[in-house]
Design an enzyme around this catalytic site. Structure first.
Site, short mmCIF file in Angstrom:
data_model
loop_
_atom_site.label_atom_id
_atom_site.label_comp_id
_atom_site.label_asym_id
_atom_site.label_seq_id
_atom_site.Cartn_x
_atom_site.Cartn_y
_atom_site.Cartn_z
N GLY A 1 0.51 -4.99 0.80
CA GLY A 1 -0.68 -4.99 -0.07
C GLY A 1 -0.44 -5.67 -1.41
O GLY A 1 -1.36 -6.21 -2.01
N GLU B 1 -0.85 -9.25 -0.70
CA GLU B 1 -2.30 -9.48 -0.47
C GLU B 1 -3.07 -9.47 -1.79
O GLU B 1 -3.99 -10.28 -2.00
CB GLU B 1 -2.83 -8.40 0.49
N GLU C 1 4.34 -5.31 7.25
CA GLU C 1 3.59 -4.25 7.94
C GLU C 1 4.03 -4.03 9.39
O GLU C 1 3.97 -2.92 9.90
CB GLU C 1 2.08 -4.56 7.90
N ALA D 1 0.86 -1.18 0.00
CA ALA D 1 0.00 0.00 0.00
C ALA D 1 0.90 1.23 0.00
O ALA D 1 2.06 1.15 0.43
CB ALA D 1 -0.89 -0.01 1.23
N1 COA Z 1 4.62 3.11 -0.50
C1 COA Z 1 5.04 4.28 -1.02
N2 COA Z 1 6.16 4.41 -1.75
C2 COA Z 1 6.89 3.30 -1.94
C3 COA Z 1 6.53 2.05 -1.43
C4 COA Z 1 5.34 1.98 -0.68
N3 COA Z 1 4.89 0.82 -0.16
N4 COA Z 1 7.47 1.14 -1.77
C5 COA Z 1 8.39 1.81 -2.49
N5 COA Z 1 8.06 3.12 -2.60
C6 COA Z 1 8.78 4.18 -3.30
C7 COA Z 1 9.99 4.66 -2.49
O1 COA Z 1 9.58 5.59 -1.51
C8 COA Z 1 10.82 5.25 -3.59
O2 COA Z 1 10.27 6.52 -3.93
P1 COA Z 1 11.26 7.80 -4.17
O3 COA Z 1 12.14 7.39 -5.30
O4 COA Z 1 10.31 8.90 -4.52
O5 COA Z 1 12.01 7.98 -2.89
C9 COA Z 1 10.56 4.33 -4.78
O6 COA Z 1 9.32 3.68 -4.50
C10 COA Z 1 11.63 3.28 -4.96
O7 COA Z 1 11.77 2.55 -3.74
P2 COA Z 1 13.17 2.39 -2.96
O8 COA Z 1 12.86 2.14 -1.53
O9 COA Z 1 14.10 3.51 -3.28
O10 COA Z 1 13.70 1.05 -3.66
P3 COA Z 1 14.71 -0.01 -3.04
O11 COA Z 1 15.09 -0.90 -4.18
O12 COA Z 1 15.81 0.67 -2.28
O13 COA Z 1 13.84 -0.85 -1.97
C11 COA Z 1 11.88 -2.03 -1.21
C12 COA Z 1 12.77 -1.66 -2.41
C13 COA Z 1 10.67 -2.77 -1.73
C14 COA Z 1 12.68 -2.96 -0.25
C15 COA Z 1 11.48 -0.76 -0.43
O14 COA Z 1 10.96 0.17 -1.36
C16 COA Z 1 10.45 -0.97 0.64
O15 COA Z 1 10.76 -1.48 1.70
N6 COA Z 1 9.16 -0.59 0.38
C17 COA Z 1 8.11 -0.62 1.34
C18 COA Z 1 7.61 -2.05 1.53
C19 COA Z 1 6.52 -2.09 2.58
O16 COA Z 1 6.73 -1.83 3.74
N7 COA Z 1 5.31 -2.42 2.11
C20 COA Z 1 4.17 -2.54 2.97
C21 COA Z 1 3.41 -1.28 2.95
S1 COA Z 1 1.97 -1.41 4.00
#
Ligand code: COA
Length: 257
Positions: free
Chosen positions: A110, A113, A133, A65
């Site tokens: 999400g 999910e 989460e 999400a």
């Molecule tokens: N919500 C909002 N933005 C998200 C996102 C999310 N769930 N997942 C990734 N993004 C965005 C990042 O903020 C980043 O945006 P920016 O370039 O404007 O800063 C962009 O997507 C790229 O992500 P980034 O974190 O730089 O990539 P990465 O390769 O270093 O890491 C992940 C990849 C998936 C490990 C990391 O993005 C992450 O942990 N995401 C969240 C996962 C999460 O907690 N999901 C559950 C949400 S309820």
């Protein structure tokens, strides 16, 4: 018509692509609503026999999400977000035509999910699954606690949900979270193959089977009774007439939706 998804219809298949690649296809509320609308529209379109849901690019199916959208939500807003999200997942699960998740990278929170709400999951070798989460001070909100148990069992689901650890495609396959793992370039072709196989069967029977499978998991429903009724109701249908007549006259059945 859609802002955050791409919709392409090709040879009887609706391809829905979550199109927020720069945000790793994070699922904001509009994106989820658009997926729901596209799934419902495909169900109403007689020319469509299946749906493939994937993420744009090769890095993510959906990384969860959209955290930046919900960060300041009140309890009331969060309640609506979660219940609306559940409704999106249910609309996919209850689709009368098969929905396959083509998981092409991160399927987190999400995203995991959403993949679990689909009828099947085919993963590319670089796919990664997790419910992170608890790192954010939250339990999952789009039915992750429920569908993960349904798919992989309580013990392994509890471990994934409590540790927030991400698993790769092969472990997801071993757990039963995904049906198959294929090289990235074969991902969409393999999903198309599966839908084409299903498309050669009776659409009425396919819809019945989906209803019966869902009944197994629905509180207050008896899946055995659901099956008896579905079986009985199929008699006299045009698909039953076509299927049995084709068998008895030794020809290929030609089912229409
Ligand atoms: N919500 C909002 N933005 C998200 C996102 C999310 N769930 N997942 C990734 N993004 C965005 C990042 O903020 C980043 O945006 P920016 O370039 O404007 O800063 C962009 O997507 C790229 O992500 P980034 O974190 O730089 O990539 P990465 O390769 O270093 O890491 C992940 C990849 C998936 C490990 C990391 O993005 C992450 O942990 N995401 C969240 C996962 C999460 O907690 N999901 C559950 C949400 S309820």
């Amino acid at each position: 018509m859609y802002q955050n998804i791409l919709l392409q219809q090709e040879q009887g298949i609706a391809h829905i692509t979550i199109n927020r690649e720069a945000k790793l296809n994070a699922l904001n509320i509009l994106t989820l609503q658009e997926i729901k609308q596209a799934v419902e529209a495909a169900n109403k379109d007689q020319s469509i026999r299946g749906i493939i849901l994937t993420g744009a690019g090769s890095k993510a199916f959906a990384a969860g999400a959209d955290i930046s959208e919900f960060v300041n939500f009140s309890t009331t807003e969060a309640h609506k977000m979660s219940s609306d999200g559940h409704a999106v997942m249910n609309s996919i699960e209850q689709s009368s035509i098969p929905v396959i998740a083509a998981v092409n990278g991160f399927a987190l929170g999400g995203g995991c999910e959403l993949a679990m709400a689909c009828h099947m999951r085919i993963a590319s070798e670089n796919a990664k699954f997790g419910q992170p989460e608890v790192n954010l001070g939250l339990p999952p909100g789009y039915a992750g606690t429920q569908r993960l148990i349904q798919l992989i069992g309580k013990g392994k689901a509890t471990q994934m949900l409590l540790t927030a650890e991400t698993i790769g495609a092969n472990v997801a396959h071993e757990y039963g979270l995904v049906n198959e793992v294929v090289p990235l370039e074969d991902l969409i072709p393999r999903c198309i193959d599966i839908i084409n196989t299903i498309a050669s069967k009776s659409p009425m029977a396919i819809a019945d089977v989906i209803t019966c499978i869902n009944a197994y998991f629905e509180t207050g429903k008896n899946g055995f009774d659901t099956e008896i009724n579905a079986f009985a109701n199929a008699f006299g249908s045009k698909d039953f007439k076509e299927g049995t007549e084709a068998f008895l006259t030794k020809r290929k059945a030609n089912f229409e939706r």
